[in-house]
Design a protein around this motif. Structure first.
Motif, PDB file in Angstrom:
ATOM      1  N   HIS C  24       6.841  -6.626 -13.395  1.00 50.91           N
ATOM      2  CA  HIS C  24       5.721  -6.647 -14.337  1.00 50.91           C
ATOM      3  C   HIS C  24       5.975  -7.501 -15.573  1.00 50.91           C
ATOM      4  CE1 HIS C  24       3.120  -3.826 -12.266  1.00 50.91           C
ATOM      5  NE2 HIS C  24       4.220  -3.199 -11.896  1.00 50.91           N
ATOM      6  N   GLU C 106      11.616  -4.484  -6.921  1.00 46.68           N
ATOM      7  CA  GLU C 106      10.557  -5.125  -7.686  1.00 46.68           C
ATOM      8  C   GLU C 106       9.316  -5.494  -6.882  1.00 46.68           C
ATOM      9  OE1 GLU C 106      10.715  -4.802 -10.681  1.00 46.68           O
ATOM     10  OE2 GLU C 106      12.819  -4.325 -10.935  1.00 46.68           O
ATOM     11  N   ARG C 108       8.118  -4.205  -4.405  1.00 51.69           N
ATOM     12  CA  ARG C 108       7.352  -3.037  -3.931  1.00 51.69           C
ATOM     13  C   ARG C 108       6.326  -2.598  -4.969  1.00 51.69           C
ATOM     14  NH1 ARG C 108      11.540  -0.278   0.247  1.00 51.69           N
ATOM     15  NH2 ARG C 108      12.441  -2.295   0.779  1.00 51.69           N
ATOM     16  N   GLN C 109       6.442  -3.177  -6.171  1.00 55.61           N
ATOM     17  CA  GLN C 109       5.495  -2.817  -7.226  1.00 55.61           C
ATOM     18  C   GLN C 109       4.238  -3.674  -7.178  1.00 55.61           C
ATOM     19  OE1 GLN C 109       7.492  -2.919 -11.049  1.00 55.61           O
ATOM     20  NE2 GLN C 109       9.408  -2.326 -10.105  1.00 55.61           N
ATOM     21  N   SER C 110       4.238  -4.643  -6.297  1.00 56.17           N
ATOM     22  CA  SER C 110       3.119  -5.583  -6.263  1.00 56.17           C
ATOM     23  C   SER C 110       1.855  -4.908  -5.756  1.00 56.17           C
ATOM     24  CB  SER C 110       3.474  -6.755  -5.369  1.00 56.17           C
ATOM     25  OG  SER C 110       3.819  -6.278  -4.084  1.00 56.17           O
ATOM     26  N   LYS C 111       0.732  -5.511  -6.086  1.00 50.57           N
ATOM     27  CA  LYS C 111      -0.537  -4.898  -5.685  1.00 50.57           C
ATOM     28  C   LYS C 111      -0.862  -5.206  -4.231  1.00 50.57           C
ATOM     29  CE  LYS C 111      -2.603  -6.709  -9.165  1.00 50.57           C
ATOM     30  NZ  LYS C 111      -3.626  -7.105 -10.154  1.00 50.57           N
ATOM     31  N   SER C 112      -1.828  -4.456  -3.720  1.00 51.32           N
ATOM     32  CA  SER C 112      -2.060  -4.386  -2.277  1.00 51.32           C
ATOM     33  C   SER C 112      -2.135  -5.727  -1.560  1.00 51.32           C
ATOM     34  CB  SER C 112      -3.310  -3.569  -1.992  1.00 51.32           C
ATOM     35  OG  SER C 112      -4.326  -3.920  -2.879  1.00 51.32           O
ATOM     36  N   ARG C 115       1.224  -7.038  -1.148  1.00 49.46           N
ATOM     37  CA  ARG C 115       1.952  -6.142  -0.243  1.00 49.46           C
ATOM     38  C   ARG C 115       1.568  -6.437   1.199  1.00 49.46           C
ATOM     39  NH1 ARG C 115       4.920  -1.181  -1.358  1.00 49.46           N
ATOM     40  NH2 ARG C 115       5.555  -2.286   0.489  1.00 49.46           N
ATOM     41  N   ASN C 119       4.105  -7.392   4.064  1.00 52.53           N
ATOM     42  CA  ASN C 119       4.244  -6.608   5.291  1.00 52.53           C
ATOM     43  C   ASN C 119       4.213  -7.479   6.540  1.00 52.53           C
ATOM     44  OD1 ASN C 119       4.652  -4.105   4.185  1.00 52.53           O
ATOM     45  ND2 ASN C 119       2.445  -3.675   3.993  1.00 52.53           N
ATOM     46  N   GLN C 153      11.879   3.241  13.451  1.00 51.77           N
ATOM     47  CA  GLN C 153      11.679   3.838  12.124  1.00 51.77           C
ATOM     48  C   GLN C 153      12.992   4.414  11.594  1.00 51.77           C
ATOM     49  OE1 GLN C 153       8.426   6.630  12.617  1.00 51.77           O
ATOM     50  NE2 GLN C 153       7.003   4.979  13.142  1.00 51.77           N
ATOM     51  N   PHE C 156      15.332   1.251  10.681  1.00 59.73           N
ATOM     52  CA  PHE C 156      14.911   0.535   9.478  1.00 59.73           C
ATOM     53  C   PHE C 156      14.928   1.444   8.254  1.00 59.73           C
ATOM     54  CE2 PHE C 156      11.782  -0.991   6.409  1.00 59.73           C
ATOM     55  CZ  PHE C 156      12.356  -2.229   6.120  1.00 59.73           C
ATOM     56  N   GLY C 157      14.404   2.665   8.427  1.00 60.53           N
ATOM     57  CA  GLY C 157      14.373   3.604   7.302  1.00 60.53           C
ATOM     58  C   GLY C 157      15.765   3.862   6.752  1.00 60.53           C
ATOM     59  N   GLU C 161      16.846   2.622   3.076  1.00 65.83           N
ATOM     60  CA  GLU C 161      17.195   3.648   2.107  1.00 65.83           C
ATOM     61  C   GLU C 161      18.623   3.465   1.600  1.00 65.83           C
ATOM     62  OE1 GLU C 161      15.565   5.852   0.528  1.00 65.83           O
ATOM     63  OE2 GLU C 161      17.141   7.141  -0.283  1.00 65.83           O
TER      64      GLU C 161
ATOM     65  N   HIS D  24      -3.143   0.292  -9.144  1.00 63.77           N
ATOM     66  CA  HIS D  24      -3.494  -0.676 -10.183  1.00 63.77           C
ATOM     67  C   HIS D  24      -4.947  -0.567 -10.659  1.00 63.77           C
ATOM     68  CE1 HIS D  24       0.286  -2.861 -10.279  1.00 63.77           C
ATOM     69  NE2 HIS D  24       0.362  -2.649  -8.978  1.00 63.77           N
ATOM     70  N   GLN D 109       4.308   1.469  -6.616  1.00 60.81           N
ATOM     71  CA  GLN D 109       3.933   0.236  -7.298  1.00 60.81           C
ATOM     72  C   GLN D 109       4.137   0.342  -8.808  1.00 60.81           C
ATOM     73  OE1 GLN D 109      -0.036  -1.025  -6.119  1.00 60.81           O
ATOM     74  NE2 GLN D 109       0.251  -0.084  -4.127  1.00 60.81           N
ATOM     75  N   GLY D 157      15.785   8.444   4.646  1.00 59.52           N
ATOM     76  CA  GLY D 157      15.238   7.130   4.995  1.00 59.52           C
ATOM     77  C   GLY D 157      14.363   7.207   6.227  1.00 59.52           C
ATOM     78  N   GLU D 161      10.396   6.578   6.018  1.00 59.50           N
ATOM     79  CA  GLU D 161       9.849   5.431   6.742  1.00 59.50           C
ATOM     80  C   GLU D 161       8.817   5.870   7.769  1.00 59.50           C
ATOM     81  OE1 GLU D 161      10.001   2.286   6.389  1.00 59.50           O
ATOM     82  OE2 GLU D 161       9.253   1.529   8.295  1.00 59.50           O
TER      83      GLU D 161
END
Lengths: 192, 192, 192, 192
Positions: C24, C106, C108-112, C115, C119, C153, C156-157, C161, D24, D109, D157, D161
DNA sequence: GATGAATGAGAATTCATTCAT
DNA sequence: TATGAATGAATTCTCATTCAT
């Protein structure tokens, strides 16, 4: 302190700021400062900057058109109505020098979207002129052989150009002194 | 400088770009692209962006005014000269639709400084109109009681407004067909 | 100085600025300054701010995924492939501490919208994991009774983590030292 | 303070507003409107916007964690406790679709400071997981050779996930149906 | 306690112009 | 002459928070 004082404050400030600085140098923050409100307050009353400008035009032209309408209603002939129209056109703009600058010079610099909105408002004024012509056609004062649209273009074009000239000459002479002569020129032409 | 092909290329490109995109969306880079030169090349021929626009107006209005002048020189009476003036005003703009858009709508959006320069050029055209009025006063066709400045405002205001109306209605009708009626309206007025 | 050096300069500067200041507080002007280019130069290489961030992720994850792919290709069993995958996951992020901060915290804080783009890139990595599972199912190393999606899952999870924990503990321990144990936990579980 | 009806109204409103509009686009004024209180009222119950969001997380996670704790207390083996933990994790989030969206997607976010606070709350949940692992080590169900921290990272995790995947797939399948298989995968691994 | 009108700080982006090649 | 990559100044609008009522 009643009747949305902030709204009017901002409108008045906008007219002054635009007249003094020109359209392109009229930042929202300048208008806010002159209106003595915070920048953000502007946006409680107006959607965006364009909305301020449209509102300025709408409010001011509304008064202008109402004045013209009321004046011509009192007259009985097309001739007198036209005389009154010219008189009101000149006198109202003479009394609001800032407004004259804004309408004749600055607002014409606005981009197409805003111009579009402005034209809508202007249309109401053209309708008033049309109603005078219509009246003259009915009373027989005006010859039916003429295309009313052209007459209107002549009347509005002449008034508009004469006010612009006056504004560009820094409003140094008395516009209203031209009423009678302009009326004669429009109705009788300038040829013997 | 003005004979160089690139100079003319840039002028022509500017007219088209402004007519197609509107004043506010006419970036220097767009003009350069349409003129098929590099952005930097523009600055070898013009001082800055404003200079391009003034030059457009000067070049085009120069041709326009010359056309008008030549046409009225051939006529013997003020009445005929005015008729020719109206005809040339309408016909020349009718033949250059892009130019009409640029002069009637887009260039008016420019900021006051540029408008000031444009007005200087316009002055030459007003001088032509003045010369016709002058001529009419000398021949006695026009009554000396009238203020020539007001007559000129009426003529120019009327022509200008009628062309603007035509441009805003997408040039959908024939402007030149209005010549005779406009001439009558201006010279004789619209009252019986 | 070859191969669009400014593009890479800006990407690298963006990673550092985001890692140091947080998502931000990463203004375009800050990135420009660190990249030693003018603010406007950014926009010659990227459509807008979001485009910088997506590009950062795409570029870096591209390298990351390629590294992982190449590593597992060399291995003959699903078991070894998974081992390599874990090793690469840990080692690549260990070697780019800034990148780890950016991807784990960081971005992950972005808007949809952003994101969404991220993804898509992430999907390619999940595909790599899926390919290992697929391989294991074919060789019979992995029991067909399991839903491959759940296995993915878990893998990756767990990796994600564990890296996040490491980043949040200021990268104070050696991530790669966990490779073997994590591999055992994932493949054999932690119950006797 | 926390018993006041307005406090709870605001918390509930916040969850809904965030789930519906995304992090947001969740302005304080929107939350106030949904909670049917004035904007200013919010600040009688919360220090600032961040405080609302932390409180949302604290309140909801509190319930969530209490549910998990109570469930595992009833079980006698680490194996059963873990099973219950997974089941509660899935079932509680399944029953609160809004909460799932908020915790899995939107709250992530938030800027680092808020994330820091959220992590403190999350810590309590990780402690619960740790207690299960601890219990398993004592009973001998879990081999002492494993680093408990890594086991916890794998459990959390994986759960996290899998819920995120489910939320991103619009919660279109039954999360709780995966309990048994996930339990097997975690405890026994997926290799023969 | 409750209100909601008013505040004002903060940041992405465009585009005319330059200058090394 | 000609190029075009690089520059950097300049402005609208949002929204968390306050405070007079």
């Amino acid at each position: 302190m009643k009747d949305k004082p902030k709204y009017k404050q901002i409108i008045e400030a906008a007219v002054e700021v635009i007249a003094e600085n020109g359209y392109h140098a009229s930042q929202v923050s300048k208008i806010a400062k002159k209106a003595k409100v915070a920048d953000g307050t502007i946006y409680l009353y107006f959607k965006n900057k364009e909305d301020i400008l449209i509102s300025v035009f709408r409010e001011k032209m509304g008064t202008f058109i109402d004045g013209a309408k009321r004046a011509i209603d009192d007259e009985q002939t097309a001739n007198d109505k036209l005389f009154k129209l010219i008189e009101m056109h000149y006198s109202q703009l003479s009394e609001s020098p800032y407004l004259a600058i804004v309408t004749q010079l600055e607002l014409r610099q606005s981009k197409s979207e805003l111009r579009h909105e402005i034209n809508k408002v202007l249309k109401s004024y053209l309708d008033v002129i049309d109603s005078v012509i219509e009246f003259g056609l009915e009373t027989g004062e005006i010859d039916k052989k003429f295309n009313p649209q052209l007459i209107r273009q002549m009347i509005f074009g002449t008034l508009d150009e004469s006010v612009t000239t006056w504004v560009m000459k820094s409003q140094r002479y008395q516009l209203v002194e031209q009423v009678e002569e302009m009326h004669t020129l429009l109705t009788k032409g300038f040829f013997k």
